[in-house]
Motif scaffolding. Sequence first.
Motif, PDB file in Angstrom:
ATOM      1  N   ASP A   1      -1.493   3.475  -3.005  1.00 26.60           N
ATOM      2  CA  ASP A   1      -0.452   4.409  -2.551  1.00 26.60           C
ATOM      3  C   ASP A   1       0.944   3.908  -2.896  1.00 26.60           C
TER       4      ASP A   1
ATOM      5  N   ARG B   1       3.665   5.856  -5.328  1.00 24.93           N
ATOM      6  CA  ARG B   1       5.052   6.169  -4.950  1.00 24.93           C
ATOM      7  C   ARG B   1       6.040   5.578  -5.938  1.00 24.93           C
TER       8      ARG B   1
ATOM      9  N   SER C   1       7.313  10.977  -4.387  1.00 26.31           N
ATOM     10  CA  SER C   1       6.506  11.737  -3.422  1.00 26.31           C
ATOM     11  C   SER C   1       5.708  12.854  -4.078  1.00 26.31           C
TER      12      SER C   1
END
Length: 209
Positions: A13, A17, A22
């Motif tokens: 994750d 990012r 996002s």
Amino acid sequence: MAANYNNTAWFYDSLARLVFGSTLKSSQKHLLPLVPKNARILIVGGGTGQTLEDLANLQYEGLDITFVEISANMTALAQKRNAGNNRVTFIVDAIEQVQLAANFDVIITGFLFDNYPDADLPLTFDHINSALKPGGLWLNTDFQLTGKWWQPLLLKSMYTFFKMFSPIPVSKLPDVSRVFALHGYNAIASATFYGDFILTRAYKKLLKN
């Protein structure tokens, strides 16, 4: 069988990012408002489970979710997500090995099919397709190439990077839109993100499919 990102779960994750901001999150949640109330949902390749929180933000209770993810480490992170009062059943296995019921209202696949070569995709697609009831909704989000010079370079870099951590049996994107079309799905909504590199699309299954 899809690639297993078990070895990259701890930073997956954060890396997403770093590269995409996002956008990956936004693309996968964009069409979730189409999910009907009290739906039975199958999430395939759910990763770290962000979709569980996104669904709970829209419907805090009443959903019955089956979450299938081949990576045990990814699933462990997903189990820590706030899914509200929705019921979630976690299955750690390749989707091809899972015995599926045939009455799901919604299927959600996010960045799943980019792990399958064209030769293997139809069998996996057929297996998942069998779980969606006629008239059901399939939300699919994945990468696409639209002719921009930087897209193949970024895609190749992504495949090369993740192959350092686990075997990934592909080096190019399969033709996912063609498989949906061959099965008679109708696209009812779509949106693109990150310079058209990401496509999210809602498909409706024919009543007789």
